[in-house]
Write a protein that holds these residues in place. Structure first.
Motif, PDB file in Angstrom:
ATOM      1  N   ALA A  24     -98.892  45.222  23.584  1.00 48.24           N
ATOM      2  CA  ALA A  24     -99.263  44.592  24.853  1.00 48.24           C
ATOM      3  C   ALA A  24     -98.259  44.957  25.949  1.00 48.24           C
ATOM      4  CB  ALA A  24     -99.348  43.079  24.687  1.00 48.24           C
ATOM      5  N   LYS A  27     -98.979  48.376  26.951  1.00 52.54           N
ATOM      6  CA  LYS A  27    -100.200  48.379  27.762  1.00 52.54           C
ATOM      7  C   LYS A  27     -99.877  48.084  29.219  1.00 52.54           C
ATOM      8  CE  LYS A  27    -104.027  46.253  26.312  1.00 52.54           C
ATOM      9  NZ  LYS A  27    -104.982  45.155  26.088  1.00 52.54           N
ATOM     10  N   THR A  28     -98.924  47.186  29.447  1.00 46.89           N
ATOM     11  CA  THR A  28     -98.519  46.869  30.816  1.00 46.89           C
ATOM     12  C   THR A  28     -98.010  48.124  31.517  1.00 46.89           C
ATOM     13  OG1 THR A  28     -97.918  44.629  30.127  1.00 46.89           O
ATOM     14  CG2 THR A  28     -97.018  45.392  32.216  1.00 46.89           C
ATOM     15  N   ILE A  31    -100.965  50.519  32.157  1.00 44.30           N
ATOM     16  CA  ILE A  31    -101.832  50.050  33.244  1.00 44.30           C
ATOM     17  C   ILE A  31    -101.186  50.342  34.588  1.00 44.30           C
ATOM     18  CG2 ILE A  31    -102.816  47.995  34.351  1.00 44.30           C
ATOM     19  CD1 ILE A  31    -103.239  46.873  31.498  1.00 44.30           C
ATOM     20  N   LEU A  39    -104.416  54.454  27.671  1.00 43.67           N
ATOM     21  CA  LEU A  39    -104.957  53.098  27.547  1.00 43.67           C
ATOM     22  C   LEU A  39    -106.069  53.048  26.510  1.00 43.67           C
ATOM     23  CD1 LEU A  39    -104.912  50.178  28.581  1.00 43.67           C
ATOM     24  CD2 LEU A  39    -106.546  50.864  30.336  1.00 43.67           C
ATOM     25  N   GLN A 114     -98.248  37.854  27.898  1.00 48.02           N
ATOM     26  CA  GLN A 114     -98.330  39.291  28.175  1.00 48.02           C
ATOM     27  C   GLN A 114     -99.781  39.719  28.409  1.00 48.02           C
ATOM     28  OE1 GLN A 114     -95.398  40.967  28.440  1.00 48.02           O
ATOM     29  NE2 GLN A 114     -96.565  42.660  29.265  1.00 48.02           N
ATOM     30  N   ASN A 115    -100.698  39.168  27.612  1.00 48.80           N
ATOM     31  CA  ASN A 115    -102.116  39.495  27.795  1.00 48.80           C
ATOM     32  C   ASN A 115    -102.641  38.972  29.128  1.00 48.80           C
ATOM     33  OD1 ASN A 115    -102.552  41.035  25.496  1.00 48.80           O
ATOM     34  ND2 ASN A 115    -103.059  39.251  24.248  1.00 48.80           N
ATOM     35  N   ASN A 118    -101.456  41.431  31.688  1.00 49.44           N
ATOM     36  CA  ASN A 118    -102.266  42.647  31.620  1.00 49.44           C
ATOM     37  C   ASN A 118    -103.636  42.437  32.239  1.00 49.44           C
ATOM     38  OD1 ASN A 118    -100.209  44.062  30.408  1.00 49.44           O
ATOM     39  ND2 ASN A 118    -100.990  43.785  28.340  1.00 49.44           N
ATOM     40  N   GLN A 119    -104.222  41.290  31.987  1.00 48.46           N
ATOM     41  CA  GLN A 119    -105.530  40.986  32.558  1.00 48.46           C
ATOM     42  C   GLN A 119    -105.456  40.951  34.084  1.00 48.46           C
ATOM     43  OE1 GLN A 119    -107.163  37.235  31.275  1.00 48.46           O
ATOM     44  NE2 GLN A 119    -109.156  37.662  32.153  1.00 48.46           N
TER      45      GLN A 119
END
Length: 166
Positions: A24, A27-28, A31, A39, A114-115, A118-119
């Motif tokens: 995660a 992923k940040t 992104i 990704l 963290q999610n 990211n969202q």
């Protein structure tokens, strides 16, 4: 079923969630960099982690249910590690289970944060893309269909074909 088996499963769950948290965080970075290919690959890795976590969670539920059943507790839909902690006879078992459970809960909480980040980043990226597309597309009132007049500014009264031909 023993407390050690439940602790072992919880430890594996902890490791898997920690690994998922690392993904995660990656992923940040991906992104913010806007790397779509990376990704896509990371999402596949995440799906594999989630599937493994799901299997471990089913195993944990089964172990907890069996342990509580062996201790004479009624089987319910929501058998939790907290129930096992209460049912454990030895203080060392309770302490061990509590420690592993608390570590797992902390990692899950960090993962949720963290999610959420990211969202929000993905949502902002989509907003920027939509804003850019809106600026690139001509607006309906800017389109000139008749050569000199903008559509909808014709001074003649609009008649439907039915009225004019009747």
């Amino acid at each position: 079923m023993s407390v050690e088996a439940i602790c072992s499963t919880l430890t594996m769950l902890e490791r898997m969630h920690k690994s998922l948290l690392e993904l995660a965080m990656k992923k940040t970075e991906i992104i913010t960099a806007g790397n779509i290919e990376a990704l896509d690959q990371l999402l596949k890795d995440e799906q594999a982690h989630v599937a493994a976590i799901d299997k471990l969670e089913q195993q944990r539920q089964k172990q907890v249910t069996e342990y509580l059943g062996a201790k004479g507790f009624a089987s319910t839909d929501k058998t939790t590690v907290a129930n096992v902690i209460e049912a454990a006879e030895q203080q060392t078992d309770r302490d061990t289970l509590s420690a592993v459970r608390n570590r797992l809960l902390l990692i899950i909480n960090d993962l949720k944060k963290q999610n959420d980040l990211n969202q929000k980043l993905v949502y902002q990226s989509l907003q920027i893309i939509n804003l850019t597309l809106d600026n690139l597309r001509p607006q309906p009132e800017q389109i000139n269909y008749s050569g000199s007049e903008v559509r909808g500014t014709n001074s003649m009264a609009k008649k439907s074909y039915f009225d004019s031909q009747a």
